[in-house]
Scaffold this active site. Structure first.
Site, PDB file in Angstrom:
ATOM      1  N   HIS A 124      53.970  42.520  45.804  1.00  6.15           N
ATOM      2  CA  HIS A 124      53.889  41.106  45.462  1.00  6.15           C
ATOM      3  C   HIS A 124      55.154  40.594  44.782  1.00  6.15           C
ATOM      4  CE1 HIS A 124      49.207  41.500  45.461  1.00  6.15           C
ATOM      5  NE2 HIS A 124      49.726  41.479  46.666  1.00  6.15           N
ATOM      6  N   ASN A 218      39.464  53.022  36.540  1.00  7.70           N
ATOM      7  CA  ASN A 218      39.146  51.650  36.153  1.00  7.70           C
ATOM      8  C   ASN A 218      37.949  51.702  35.216  1.00  7.70           C
ATOM      9  OD1 ASN A 218      38.335  48.872  36.113  1.00  7.70           O
ATOM     10  ND2 ASN A 218      39.346  48.582  38.103  1.00  7.70           N
TER      11      ASN A 218
HETATM   12  P1  OAD Z   1      42.863  41.899  38.357  1.00  4.23           P
HETATM   13  O1  OAD Z   1      43.032  41.141  37.082  1.00  4.23           O
HETATM   14  O2  OAD Z   1      42.166  41.263  39.519  1.00  4.23           O
HETATM   15  O3  OAD Z   1      42.076  43.259  38.077  1.00  4.23           O
HETATM   16  C1  OAD Z   1      42.462  44.065  37.006  1.00  4.23           C
HETATM   17  C2  OAD Z   1      41.603  45.319  37.059  1.00  4.23           C
HETATM   18  O4  OAD Z   1      42.054  46.202  36.038  1.00  4.23           O
HETATM   19  C3  OAD Z   1      40.125  45.046  36.800  1.00  4.23           C
HETATM   20  O5  OAD Z   1      39.352  45.747  37.758  1.00  4.23           O
HETATM   21  C4  OAD Z   1      39.905  45.631  35.392  1.00  4.23           C
HETATM   22  O6  OAD Z   1      38.604  46.200  35.271  1.00  4.23           O
HETATM   23  C5  OAD Z   1      40.929  46.709  35.356  1.00  4.23           C
HETATM   24  N1  OAD Z   1      41.409  47.065  34.022  1.00  4.23           N
HETATM   25  C6  OAD Z   1      41.444  46.301  32.915  1.00  4.23           C
HETATM   26  N2  OAD Z   1      41.986  47.000  31.888  1.00  4.23           N
HETATM   27  C7  OAD Z   1      42.311  48.235  32.391  1.00  4.23           C
HETATM   28  C8  OAD Z   1      42.903  49.414  31.856  1.00  4.23           C
HETATM   29  N3  OAD Z   1      43.288  49.463  30.568  1.00  4.23           N
HETATM   30  N4  OAD Z   1      43.084  50.488  32.667  1.00  4.23           N
HETATM   31  C9  OAD Z   1      42.684  50.441  33.965  1.00  4.23           C
HETATM   32  N5  OAD Z   1      42.111  49.348  34.543  1.00  4.23           N
HETATM   33  C10 OAD Z   1      41.933  48.280  33.753  1.00  4.23           C
HETATM   34  O7  OAD Z   1      44.337  42.381  38.790  1.00  4.23           O
HETATM   35  P2  OAD Z   1      44.779  42.935  40.194  1.00  4.23           P
HETATM   36  O8  OAD Z   1      43.714  43.786  40.812  1.00  4.23           O
HETATM   37  O9  OAD Z   1      46.112  43.569  39.997  1.00  4.23           O
HETATM   38  O10 OAD Z   1      48.209  38.698  43.377  1.00  4.23           O
HETATM   39  O11 OAD Z   1      44.949  41.583  41.060  1.00  4.23           O
HETATM   40  C11 OAD Z   1      45.426  41.722  42.380  1.00  4.23           C
HETATM   41  C12 OAD Z   1      46.265  40.525  42.691  1.00  4.23           C
HETATM   42  O12 OAD Z   1      45.520  39.310  42.445  1.00  4.23           O
HETATM   43  C13 OAD Z   1      47.509  40.379  41.820  1.00  4.23           C
HETATM   44  O13 OAD Z   1      48.574  41.153  42.279  1.00  4.23           O
HETATM   45  C14 OAD Z   1      47.799  38.908  42.006  1.00  4.23           C
HETATM   46  C15 OAD Z   1      46.405  38.355  41.804  1.00  4.23           C
HETATM   47  O14 OAD Z   1      46.284  37.125  42.397  1.00  4.23           O
HETATM   48  C16 OAD Z   1      49.283  37.863  43.587  1.00  4.23           C
HETATM   49  O15 OAD Z   1      49.896  37.377  42.659  1.00  4.23           O
HETATM   50  C17 OAD Z   1      49.609  37.671  45.020  1.00  4.23           C
END
Ligand code: OAD
Length: 252
Positions: A124, A218
């Site tokens: 991204h 997660n």
């Molecule tokens: P999200 O904010 O959607 O998800 C974050 C995940 O991390 C959740 O499942 C939480 O449960 C988990 N989480 C939180 N704290 C954590 C920790 N300390 N250790 C491990 N896991 C933890 O973020 P992404 O999945 O990265 O796209 O989102 C995907 C994409 O959606 C991003 O890259 C962005 C967004 O729109 C674009 O910008 C194109």
């Protein structure tokens, strides 16, 4: 299970210890313990009233270029104040130990590179890079006239962050390399992602369909959880160092 020293399934440890090609996909969760807000947790601070989907789109930029530029400027300032955490550092050590290691990230914060990861596939983009909105080419310096967003020195178009917005294509070379690695690996770690945004969310399924062992790290459940062979239910900054410790000393 005590979150300080989680008991890890011996089968899981054995699978990671024996990996020939380990692919890791990370999301915002791996940077949460560095103090970087994730996307689907509540936005903190000045921008609490906005949703990323209202800011991270070409339409939002056309409509309100100044607001979008300033949201990314706020996030860049935040990046300057945070450090990689134990989760990022564990992946640097795993890269040294596993015969073939591919790190794929959805994050734009550059923390993997700052931790020392060498070969990072950025699906991204990266918030530290800037490009021309009209030409779609990188711009690394421009005149500061006080105008926000600043202008491209070549064509005068508005500048924007070099990140993928909603409704935009991913960098073709990045997604091609990520797919190739996901289809060739024998172990796939999905860390800190809600597994909701495609095509990144499809990568662990590409791996498991070809017999790879999929592990999810997660604290919460995601659409991937039911399909993962193993899961480490806890924060990456705790679970990844515990996994590394369970692997034992580096061989050789
Ligand atoms: P999200 O904010 O959607 O998800 C974050 C995940 O991390 C959740 O499942 C939480 O449960 C988990 N989480 C939180 N704290 C954590 C920790 N300390 N250790 C491990 N896991 C933890 O973020 P992404 O999945 O990265 O796209 O989102 C995907 C994409 O959606 C991003 O890259 C962005 C967004 O729109 C674009 O910008 C194109």
């Amino acid at each position: 299970m005590n979150s300080r020293t989680p008991e890890l399934a011996e089968e899981l440890v054995h699978a990671v210890r024996g990996a020939h090609h380990l692919v890791v996909l990370t999301g915002a969760g791996i940077s949460a313990e560095s103090g970087v807000p994730t996307f689907r947790d509540a936005q903190t601070g000045l921008w609490a009233k906005f949703r990323p989907e209202e800011l991270a789109t070409p339409e939002a930029f056309r409509r309100s270029p100044k607001v979008v530029w300033e949201w990314y400027a706020w996030r860049r300032q935040l990046m300057a104040r945070v450090e990689p955490n134990a989760g990022h550092r564990t992946l640097v050590e795993l890269e040294r130990r596993v015969p073939q290691f591919t790190l794929i990230t959805q994050n734009v914060d550059g923390l993997h590179q700052r931790a020392g990861s060498r070969n990072v596939i950025e699906l991204h983009g990266n918030i530290a890079r800037t490009k021309c909105f009209e030409e779609d080419t990188l711009v690394d310096r421009w005149e500061d006239t006080g105008e926000v967003p600043p202008r491209c020195p070549r064509c005068g178009g508005r500048l924007r962050p070099d990140v993928v917005w909603f409704n935009e294509m991913l960098p073709p070379e990045a997604i091609a390399r990520a797919l190739e690695a996901s289809r060739a690996c024998d172990v796939f770690l999905s860390i800190g992602t809600s597994a909701l945004v495609h095509p990144a969310a499809s990568l662990p399924f590409e791996a498991s369909e070809r017999g790879a062992t999929v592990v999810e790290v997660n604290p919460d459940d995601t659409p991937l959880t039911a399909h993962a062979r193993f899961r480490l239910r806890g924060p990456a900054g705790v679970m990844l160092p515990a996994l590394l410790a369970a692997l034992g000393p580096a061989s050789g």
